[in-house]
Design an enzyme around this catalytic site. Sequence first.
Site, PDB file in Angstrom:
ATOM      1  N   GLY A  13       0.807  -1.218   0.000  1.00 34.75           N
ATOM      2  CA  GLY A  13       0.000   0.000   0.000  1.00 34.75           C
ATOM      3  C   GLY A  13       0.841   1.268   0.000  1.00 34.75           C
ATOM      4  N   ILE A  14       0.420   2.234   0.808  1.00 36.21           N
ATOM      5  CA  ILE A  14       1.141   3.507   0.878  1.00 36.21           C
ATOM      6  C   ILE A  14       2.584   3.274   1.320  1.00 36.21           C
ATOM      7  CG2 ILE A  14       1.300   5.669   2.182  1.00 36.21           C
ATOM      8  CD1 ILE A  14      -1.766   5.782   2.195  1.00 36.21           C
ATOM      9  N   GLY A  84      -0.469   0.620   9.901  1.00 37.10           N
ATOM     10  CA  GLY A  84      -1.770   0.933  10.489  1.00 37.10           C
ATOM     11  C   GLY A  84      -2.836  -0.041  10.022  1.00 37.10           C
ATOM     12  N   ILE A  85      -3.873  -0.151  10.833  1.00 39.49           N
ATOM     13  CA  ILE A  85      -4.985  -1.050  10.518  1.00 39.49           C
ATOM     14  C   ILE A  85      -6.302  -0.307  10.723  1.00 39.49           C
ATOM     15  CG2 ILE A  85      -3.739  -3.153  11.164  1.00 39.49           C
ATOM     16  CD1 ILE A  85      -5.331  -3.086  13.843  1.00 39.49           C
ATOM     17  N   THR A  86      -7.361  -0.853  10.158  1.00 37.36           N
ATOM     18  CA  THR A  86      -8.711  -0.365  10.490  1.00 37.36           C
ATOM     19  C   THR A  86      -9.514  -1.506  11.104  1.00 37.36           C
ATOM     20  OG1 THR A  86      -9.440  -0.880   8.245  1.00 37.36           O
ATOM     21  CG2 THR A  86      -8.907   1.418   8.700  1.00 37.36           C
ATOM     22  N   GLN A 141     -14.704  10.396  11.212  1.00 35.45           N
ATOM     23  CA  GLN A 141     -15.352   9.609  10.163  1.00 35.45           C
ATOM     24  C   GLN A 141     -16.327   8.630  10.793  1.00 35.45           C
ATOM     25  OE1 GLN A 141     -16.861   9.044   7.488  1.00 35.45           O
ATOM     26  NE2 GLN A 141     -15.116   9.157   6.093  1.00 35.45           N
ATOM     27  N   GLY A 143     -18.041   5.426  11.831  1.00 30.32           N
ATOM     28  CA  GLY A 143     -17.554   4.054  12.001  1.00 30.32           C
ATOM     29  C   GLY A 143     -16.101   3.964  12.395  1.00 30.32           C
ATOM     30  N   GLN A 144     -15.502   5.101  12.808  1.00 31.04           N
ATOM     31  CA  GLN A 144     -14.047   5.086  13.058  1.00 31.04           C
ATOM     32  C   GLN A 144     -13.653   5.796  14.353  1.00 31.04           C
ATOM     33  OE1 GLN A 144     -11.898   6.430   9.472  1.00 31.04           O
ATOM     34  NE2 GLN A 144     -11.318   4.288   9.305  1.00 31.04           N
ATOM     35  N   TYR A 147     -10.083   4.536  14.992  1.00 25.93           N
ATOM     36  CA  TYR A 147      -9.075   4.982  14.011  1.00 25.93           C
ATOM     37  C   TYR A 147      -8.883   6.501  14.080  1.00 25.93           C
ATOM     38  CZ  TYR A 147      -6.818   5.128   9.357  1.00 25.93           C
ATOM     39  OH  TYR A 147      -5.950   5.310   8.303  1.00 25.93           O
TER      40      TYR A 147
HETATM   41  N1  CAA Z   1     -19.429   8.514   4.462  1.00 24.49           N
HETATM   42  C1  CAA Z   1     -20.739   8.707   4.164  1.00 24.49           C
HETATM   43  N2  CAA Z   1     -21.703   7.891   4.587  1.00 24.49           N
HETATM   44  C2  CAA Z   1     -21.333   6.812   5.311  1.00 24.49           C
HETATM   45  C3  CAA Z   1     -20.003   6.548   5.654  1.00 24.49           C
HETATM   46  C4  CAA Z   1     -19.036   7.455   5.196  1.00 24.49           C
HETATM   47  N3  CAA Z   1     -17.739   7.286   5.474  1.00 24.49           N
HETATM   48  N4  CAA Z   1     -19.952   5.418   6.396  1.00 24.49           N
HETATM   49  C5  CAA Z   1     -21.220   5.005   6.505  1.00 24.49           C
HETATM   50  N5  CAA Z   1     -22.053   5.824   5.845  1.00 24.49           N
HETATM   51  C6  CAA Z   1     -23.501   5.712   5.726  1.00 24.49           C
HETATM   52  C7  CAA Z   1     -23.929   4.499   4.872  1.00 24.49           C
HETATM   53  O1  CAA Z   1     -23.905   4.817   3.498  1.00 24.49           O
HETATM   54  C8  CAA Z   1     -25.315   4.284   5.397  1.00 24.49           C
HETATM   55  O2  CAA Z   1     -26.176   5.254   4.846  1.00 24.49           O
HETATM   56  P1  CAA Z   1     -27.721   4.932   4.556  1.00 24.49           P
HETATM   57  O3  CAA Z   1     -28.308   4.559   5.896  1.00 24.49           O
HETATM   58  O4  CAA Z   1     -28.223   6.215   3.974  1.00 24.49           O
HETATM   59  O5  CAA Z   1     -27.695   3.789   3.572  1.00 24.49           O
HETATM   60  C9  CAA Z   1     -25.164   4.577   6.889  1.00 24.49           C
HETATM   61  O6  CAA Z   1     -24.030   5.431   7.014  1.00 24.49           O
HETATM   62  C10 CAA Z   1     -24.915   3.328   7.740  1.00 24.49           C
HETATM   63  O7  CAA Z   1     -23.831   2.623   7.141  1.00 24.49           O
HETATM   64  P2  CAA Z   1     -23.896   1.057   6.833  1.00 24.49           P
HETATM   65  O8  CAA Z   1     -25.240   0.653   6.317  1.00 24.49           O
HETATM   66  O9  CAA Z   1     -22.705   0.726   5.976  1.00 24.49           O
HETATM   67  O10 CAA Z   1     -23.760   0.489   8.337  1.00 24.49           O
HETATM   68  P3  CAA Z   1     -22.997  -0.811   8.799  1.00 24.49           P
HETATM   69  O11 CAA Z   1     -23.201  -0.896  10.290  1.00 24.49           O
HETATM   70  O12 CAA Z   1     -23.350  -1.973   7.929  1.00 24.49           O
HETATM   71  O13 CAA Z   1     -21.428  -0.504   8.519  1.00 24.49           O
HETATM   72  C11 CAA Z   1     -19.428   0.779   8.636  1.00 24.49           C
HETATM   73  C12 CAA Z   1     -20.868   0.614   9.127  1.00 24.49           C
HETATM   74  C13 CAA Z   1     -18.587  -0.462   9.008  1.00 24.49           C
HETATM   75  C14 CAA Z   1     -18.841   2.007   9.304  1.00 24.49           C
HETATM   76  C15 CAA Z   1     -19.406   0.909   7.102  1.00 24.49           C
HETATM   77  O14 CAA Z   1     -20.368   1.876   6.668  1.00 24.49           O
HETATM   78  C16 CAA Z   1     -18.068   1.382   6.603  1.00 24.49           C
HETATM   79  O15 CAA Z   1     -17.141   0.593   6.475  1.00 24.49           O
HETATM   80  N6  CAA Z   1     -17.963   2.698   6.323  1.00 24.49           N
HETATM   81  C17 CAA Z   1     -16.734   3.293   5.843  1.00 24.49           C
HETATM   82  C18 CAA Z   1     -15.960   3.882   7.005  1.00 24.49           C
HETATM   83  C19 CAA Z   1     -14.754   4.538   6.449  1.00 24.49           C
HETATM   84  O16 CAA Z   1     -14.828   5.535   5.737  1.00 24.49           O
HETATM   85  N7  CAA Z   1     -13.565   3.989   6.726  1.00 24.49           N
HETATM   86  C20 CAA Z   1     -12.366   4.502   6.181  1.00 24.49           C
HETATM   87  C21 CAA Z   1     -11.496   3.355   5.780  1.00 24.49           C
HETATM   88  S1  CAA Z   1     -10.077   3.888   4.861  1.00 24.49           S
HETATM   89  C22 CAA Z   1      -9.107   4.612   5.976  1.00 24.49           C
HETATM   90  O17 CAA Z   1      -9.358   4.662   7.139  1.00 24.49           O
HETATM   91  C23 CAA Z   1      -7.846   5.212   5.433  1.00 24.49           C
HETATM   92  C24 CAA Z   1      -7.774   6.649   5.714  1.00 24.49           C
HETATM   93  O18 CAA Z   1      -6.969   7.069   6.530  1.00 24.49           O
HETATM   94  C25 CAA Z   1      -8.622   7.605   4.946  1.00 24.49           C
END
Ligand code: CAA
Length: 240
Positions: A13-14, A84-86, A141, A143-144, A147
Site C-alpha cells: 500500500g502507501i 496501520g490497521i482499520t 469519520q 464508524g471510526q 481509528y
Molecule cells: N461517508 C458517508 N456515509 C457513510 C459513511 C461514510 N464514510 N460510512 C457510513 N455511511 C452511511 C452508509 O452509506 C449508510 O447510509 P444509509 O443509511 O443512507 O444507507 C449509513 O451510514 C450506515 O452505514 P452502513 O449501512 O454501511 O452500516 P454498517 O453498520 O453496515 O457498517 C461501517 C458501518 C462499518 C462504518 C461501514 O459503513 C463502513 O465501512 N464505512 C466506511 C468507514 C470509512 O470511511 N472507513 C475509512 C477506511 S479507509 C481509511 O481509514 C484510510 C484513511 O486514513 C482515509
Amino acid sequence: MSRLALVTGGQRGIGAAISEGLLAAGRRVVASYAGNDAAAAEFTARTGIPCVKFDVSDFDACLAAVAKIEAEHGPIDILVNNAGITRDAMMRKQTREMWDAVIDTNLGSCFNMCKAVWEGMIERKFGRIVNIGSINGQAGQLGQVNYAAAKSGIHGFTKALALEGARYSITVNAVAPGYVDTEMVRAVPADVLEKIVARIPRGRLGTAQDIARGVVFLTADEADFITGSTLSINGGQHMY
Ligand code: CAA
C-alpha cells in the site's frame, strides 16, 4: 554512506510507495511488516528492499528489531511510522478489542518506534521522523472512533515530539493522507466509497505515490526547518 530509512508497514500500500520513493531518492531502505510473508518476499524480490517481520504494537519487539536492523545496516536516520490497521464499526458495534487493536497498532507503534530510535538520533544530532496520520484523524469519520482517535493522537504526538527534537536537528512531521487507492480503502463498502469520492474536490482517490512524494520531501536533509507540521494530501477534501 547514504541515509538509512526504516518504513513500518513498508511493503504494501502507501508504505510500499514510500519505501520505493525513498530508495529512488537515494536512501537505503528497510521495510517492516507484520505477517504477510508472501507479500514481503515478493516486494524484496521486486525492489531489493529488505523486509523485517515484527509487531509494531509490541514495545519489546520494536526495541529488538531496531537493534538488529542497526547492527546489520547502521544507524537509522529516517523513520516513517506508516503501519496501520482499520477495525471500522459504528459505536454501537465497536468492541473494546477493536478499540485496543487500532490504538495499539496505529498510535502505540509511534511511541514504540520513536522510543527505539530516539537516543541514537539525539547522539548523532540528526533525525527525520514522519508519522502517517489521516484525514479521518483531522475530520472524524463514521464508524471510526478508534481509528480517528489514534490518528488524531498521532497529530498531537508529532507536535510534542517535534518540540523535543528541535534542539538536536531531529524533525518530526506528519503526513495526513485522504482517501488513497489501497486495499484498506477498497475494503470500504462500494456505496459508501462512492459517497466519499463524490466529496473529493480533485474528483479521484489519491495514489500511494501522491503520499510518498510528501514523505520524501519531509525526510530530505534540506527539510531541516520543517518540523511539527502536518502535510495534508487529500485532493482538497479537508483543509486543515
Ligand atoms: N461517508 C458517508 N456515509 C457513510 C459513511 C461514510 N464514510 N460510512 C457510513 N455511511 C452511511 C452508509 O452509506 C449508510 O447510509 P444509509 O443509511 O443512507 O444507507 C449509513 O451510514 C450506515 O452505514 P452502513 O449501512 O454501511 O452500516 P454498517 O453498520 O453496515 O457498517 C461501517 C458501518 C462499518 C462504518 C461501514 O459503513 C463502513 O465501512 N464505512 C466506511 C468507514 C470509512 O470511511 N472507513 C475509512 C477506511 S479507509 C481509511 O481509514 C484510510 C484513511 O486514513 C482515509
